[in-house]
Design an enzyme around this catalytic site. Structure first.
Site, PDB file in Angstrom:
ATOM      1  N   ASP A 185       2.258   5.069   6.317  1.00 32.44           N
ATOM      2  CA  ASP A 185       3.274   4.331   5.550  1.00 32.44           C
ATOM      3  C   ASP A 185       4.095   5.284   4.659  1.00 32.44           C
ATOM      4  OD1 ASP A 185       4.536   1.921   5.032  1.00 32.44           O
ATOM      5  OD2 ASP A 185       2.965   1.102   3.759  1.00 32.44           O
ATOM      6  N   GLU A 202       1.278  -8.352   4.962  1.00 33.97           N
ATOM      7  CA  GLU A 202       0.838  -7.355   3.971  1.00 33.97           C
ATOM      8  C   GLU A 202       0.725  -8.071   2.607  1.00 33.97           C
ATOM      9  OE1 GLU A 202       3.811  -4.453   2.895  1.00 33.97           O
ATOM     10  OE2 GLU A 202       2.355  -3.008   2.149  1.00 33.97           O
TER      11      GLU A 202
HETATM   12  N1  ADE Z   1       8.694   0.158   2.028  1.00 32.17           N
HETATM   13  C1  ADE Z   1       7.996   1.296   1.909  1.00 32.17           C
HETATM   14  N2  ADE Z   1       6.676   1.028   1.934  1.00 32.17           N
HETATM   15  C2  ADE Z   1       6.536  -0.300   2.077  1.00 32.17           C
HETATM   16  C3  ADE Z   1       5.433  -1.185   2.177  1.00 32.17           C
HETATM   17  N3  ADE Z   1       4.173  -0.746   2.137  1.00 32.17           N
HETATM   18  N4  ADE Z   1       5.685  -2.499   2.299  1.00 32.17           N
HETATM   19  C4  ADE Z   1       6.933  -2.954   2.342  1.00 32.17           C
HETATM   20  N5  ADE Z   1       8.000  -2.177   2.260  1.00 32.17           N
HETATM   21  C5  ADE Z   1       7.812  -0.853   2.126  1.00 32.17           C
HETATM   22 ZN    ZN Z   2       5.837   0.218   5.667  1.00 31.19          ZN
END
Ligand code: ADE
Ligand code: ZN
Length: 328
Positions: free
Chosen positions: A273, A195
């Site tokens: 998410d 990510e």
């Molecule tokens: N915790 C909550 N959302 C997150 C994300 N998109 N990336 C990493 N940790 C997270």
């Molecule tokens: Zn996440």
């Protein structure tokens, strides 16, 4: 069948991250906590980038102070998600935010969340399962008691273990011990990777933590050999396009690699998410993806069947849910 009515399976949500801002603002008022700095003038969560998102997220979470608060949250979230057509959802739970890693406290939080989930299942027809998550930027020492909480409560409801937080803090190998403990307790494994860091981060999560799913994983697209490996090994990606776009990982929907990953044979699933943070719902994600890539009901139905196959629930639960996805 319309996209709204389509039964949906969502594997990647964070329970606190599903809290609507009005819910958090209400709790803050009840507890006389001043959280005004985390909201915009019209009551949305306010952040400019990922670092600030994590700060706002943790501030919002600070008013969730008891098992009862989490029970109320669980019920509210599941009611909303069922209205979106979600029939099965997995959510990350963090003992760090539920009793600070203390096992006795964690058992109380978990019991309250499970009870609320059971009521929501009866009332709204949505099933929830939990994945304990350690937080990468809290460091490996704090991840150990979290893994022990997970191992002690592993079972038919608490089904997985994972890691979230700042992907650029430390390395996956630092967390091998918690993941080994969770694996030995029978928990299924996933890790946020690919990510905020590139393909090497995904490779490291796969080798050092031996996970079967990757949270996001989308930056694997930068390395054709890795994409091929993911497809060949059947590694499942928990892709959250709206989250990536809201946080600036990709510029817009058409630039998002989910369609290219899918075309390359990678098993992609779709999730939100932390939807209220990113002004999204699963239904809205489907609409945007349909617009961007021309996906239709059959595409989404196939993705949902893959998601149920990759769910960490027991086979009996999967078999019970499967008929709801058939003929879609
Ligand atoms: N915790 C909550 N959302 C997150 C994300 N998109 N990336 C990493 N940790 C997270
Ligand atoms: Zn996440």
């Amino acid at each position: 069948m319309s996209l709204a009515a389509l039964p949906k399976v969502e594997l990647h949500t964070h329970l606190e991250g599903c809290a609507p801002p009005a819910f958090i603002a209400g709790l803050a008022r009840e507890k006389s906590v001043d959280l005004s700095g985390i909201f915009t003038a019209d009551g949305a969560y306010a952040f400019r980038d990922f670092a600030q998102f994590l700060k706002v997220y943790e501030a919002a979470t600070s008013v969730l102070q008891s098992p009862e608060d989490f029970a109320r949250l669980t019920r509210a979230v599941l009611q909303e998600r069922a209205e979106d057509g979600v029939i099965y959802m997995e959510t990350f739970l963090s003992p760090d935010f539920c009793g600070g890693g203390d096992l006795t406290a964690w058992r109380d939080y978990l019991a309250a969340i499970r009870e609320a989930a059971g009521e929501a299942e009866r009332d709204f027809g949505i099933s929830l399962r939990g994945i304990v998550s350690c937080i990468r930027h809290f460091g490996p020492d704090r991840a150990r008691p979290v893994a022990l909480c997970a191992a002690e409560t592993a079972g038919d409801w608490l089904v997985g273990f994972g890691i979230a937080g700042d992907e650029n803090a430390g390395s996956p190998a630092d967390f091998a011990w918690p993941f080994d403990a969770a694996r030995e307790a029978g928990l299924r494994l996933t890790a946020h990777a690919g990510e905020w860091a590139g393909p090497q981060s995904v490779r490291d999560a796969l080798t050092a933590l031996r996970v079967e799913r990757i949270g996001h994983g989308v930056r694997a697209i930068e390395d054709a050999a890795l994409v091929e490996q993911l497809a060949e090994k059947g590694v499942v990606l928990e892709v959250c396009p709206g989250s990536n776009i809201a946080l600036g990982v990709f510029a817009d929907w058409r630039a998002h690699p989910v369609a290219r990953l899918r075309a390359a044979g990678v098993r992609v699933t779709l999730s939100t998410d932390d939807p209220p943070f990113f002004h999204t719902t699963l239904r809205a994600e489907y609409d945007r993806l349909a617009e961007a890539f021309g996906w239709d009901e059959a595409d989404f139905a196939a993705i949902n069947r893959d998601a149920l196959a990759a769910a960490f629930c027991d086979p009996a639960t999967r078999d019970r849910l499967l008929p709801r996805l058939e003929n879609t």
